[in-house]
Design an enzyme around this catalytic site. Structure first.
Site, PDB file in Angstrom:
ATOM      1  N   GLY A 173      34.622   3.928   1.759  1.00  0.00           N
ATOM      2  CA  GLY A 173      34.600   2.484   1.958  1.00  0.00           C
ATOM      3  C   GLY A 173      35.935   1.795   1.791  1.00  0.00           C
ATOM      4  O   GLY A 173      36.025   0.575   1.969  1.00  0.00           O
TER       5      GLY A 173
ATOM      6  N   HIS B 264      35.478 -37.650  -5.789  1.00  0.00           N
ATOM      7  CA  HIS B 264      36.192 -38.068  -6.989  1.00  0.00           C
ATOM      8  C   HIS B 264      35.330 -37.776  -8.202  1.00  0.00           C
ATOM      9  O   HIS B 264      34.137 -38.091  -8.189  1.00  0.00           O
ATOM     10  CB  HIS B 264      36.506 -39.568  -6.923  1.00  0.00           C
ATOM     11  CG  HIS B 264      37.162 -40.091  -8.156  1.00  0.00           C
ATOM     12  ND1 HIS B 264      38.486 -39.849  -8.459  1.00  0.00           N
ATOM     13  CD2 HIS B 264      36.667 -40.832  -9.184  1.00  0.00           C
ATOM     14  CE1 HIS B 264      38.788 -40.422  -9.605  1.00  0.00           C
ATOM     15  NE2 HIS B 264      37.698 -41.029 -10.061  1.00  0.00           N
TER      16      HIS B 264
END
Length: 474
Positions: free
Chosen positions: A47, A454
């Site tokens: 892999g 915010h």
């Protein structure tokens, strides 16, 4: 060029051979199911590096190290904490208890899951342009070959790899965490492991012959060195000239006449492409000075400056960017072009950019593009703006007095030439800037053309963009 091997061993013929089971393993698809494919890989784990010894497991170690470090540093926020108990063994077993089964199942599927795919778990070398010979003497031929053989850690002559001198391949699979570790190197791998080991409680000394992150913005590099030094020792401008091992561990003699005693050493001084192990020069392919295979914009391998029909390369073995997200894009381009060859269709160029570079250490770094000096050297009328984390409400919450974001902008056009961020969530904060640059957006209107939550960390980027617009309007 094929020699005696092919005369004494009958060749096995495929339509496509893919060398490497990292990003190359993603190329087989239903669209290519009509091809007889061989996947060739000799890695310790199936892999590729990212899955088994790189990007993924390191971040799974970074997270608990960060949690421990945050608790230890919480006193500056008015939070008192007691002693922490962090288990290297428990984290290691959790990480590889998840990673190793994925690797094993991937290998099992390639071994028997698809009738058109054969898995060859051997070392191979080129014996002709479209021919490979395995270590056991098998001869493999294909009209189309994809070279995704990756790279490997560089070894130091004075400290060859062994039980207590290791590369990043073994750095997370240690039976126990040594008390004293030297980390040699000044780049991303060294920085991430220094943060991991120190977070888990080891006494870490990072050694490098030049300043850390020499290729990055000077302020980024200096800030990282200052911040990192609070958690581990950083000693730059030195090399290991001699190393001796005894009952109490290693004694490293340095070029400044000092010595350090440690129990183990991680060598992270860069990586080299595996083209030499594949003997790609035997096929006549063009190479860069550092051993990378040369490719064109279509990922086609070059020979004497011309593309070799049916031969492609991807990832570390050909790219200047040793990054998984780059290798994955290379693989997508190669897969598209393999299909195009089957359909006699036009090839696809690899034009994706810019490339983001991230470091998951303490602190984090996120970067793309040019520094101001590089932009000006390239002829741009460029300027730089800086927004400190501490100038935003989220920075107040963090009590952060050192992290910042820099933007490098072309004055006439407002084009983003580079972004350089150091601090919490830097890789995440980088992405909206990468997106803007990738799609050709300038700084004009980026701040006021959308809402910014915010008091989220993204206001750091909003304020930097506002500064850039103000500078252009002067």
């Amino acid at each position: 060029m094929t020699g005696n091997t092919t005369q004494t061993q009958s060749a096995e013929t495929f339509d496509l051979i893919i060398i490497g089971a990292g990003s190359g393993n993603s190329i087989p698809s239903p669209a290519l199911s009509g091809l007889k494919i061989a996947i060739v890989d000799d890695g310790r784990w199936f892999g590729g590096t990212c899955l088994n010894a790189g990007c993924i497991p390191t971040k799974m170690f970074v997270r608990p190290a960060d949690v421990v470090r945050n608790v230890r540093e919480a006193q500056r926020l008015g939070v008192s904490s007691g002693d922490l108990d962090v288990s290297w063994e428990a984290v290691r077993d959790r990480v590889f208890g998840r990673i190793d089964p994925i690797s094993a199942s991937g290998e099992a599927y390639r071994e028997s899951g698809e009738p058109n795919i054969s898995l060859v778990r051997e070392t191979v070398r080129f014996t002709d342009t479209h021919e490979l010979t395995t270590a056991s003497g098998r001869v493999l031929r294909a009209a189309k070959i994809v070279i995704g053989g990756g790279s490997r850690a560089r070894e130091l002559e004075v400290l060859p790899f062994g039980d207590t001198v290791f590369s990043s391949d073994d750095a997370m699979r240690l039976e126990s965490l040594p008390n004293r570790i030297a980390v040699i190197g000044g780049g991303v791998v060294a920085a991430e492991f220094a943060a991991i080991y120190s977070g888990f409680g080891a006494e870490v000394t990072q050694l490098n012959r030049s300043p850390l992150f020499r290729g990055l913005d000077d302020d980024i590099a200096a800030t990282f060195t200052s911040a990192g030094s609070r958690n581990w020792r950083i000693h730059t401008g030195v090399e290991v000239t001699e190393a001796s091992h005894g009952e109490s561990g290693w004694t490293l003699s340095l070029s400044d006449a000092s010595t350090i005693d440690v129990d183990a050493v991680l060598v992270a001084v860069g990586r080299q492409p595996n083209s030499d192990r594949l003997d790609t020069p035997a096929a006549g392919f063009d190479h860069h000075d550092d051993g990378r295979i040369q490719v064109d914009a279509y990922q086609q391998v070059l020979r004497n400056g011309e593309p070799v029909e049916g031969v492609f390369a991807l990832g570390d073995i050909s790219s200047p960017h040793q990054l998984k997200h780059v290798a994955n894009q290379d693989a997508r381009v190669v897969a598209s072009n393999l299909l195009a060859l089957e359909q006699d269709a036009p090839l696809t160029e690899n034009t994706l950019g810019p490339v983001p570079y991230t470091v998951f250490s303490a602190p984090e770094i996120g970067v793309f593009g040019s520094t101001l000096e590089e932009a000006q050297r390239d002829g741009h009328d460029a300027f730089e703006v800086r927004q400190d984390y501490g100038g935003t409400a989220w920075g107040w919450a963090l009590e952060d007095e050192e992290s910042f974001c820099k933007l490098v902008v072309e004055r006439d056009t407002g084009k983003l030439l580079g972004a350089h961020i150091i601090g919490p969530d830097a890789p995440i904060l980088l992405q909206p800037l990468v997106q803007a640059a990738s799609f050709g957006q300038t700084v004009h209107g980026l701040a006021r053309g959308q809402y910014w939550p915010h008091p989220a960390a993204t206001e750091i980027i909003e304020n930097a963009l506002l500064q850039a617009e103000e500078e252009i309007q002067k």
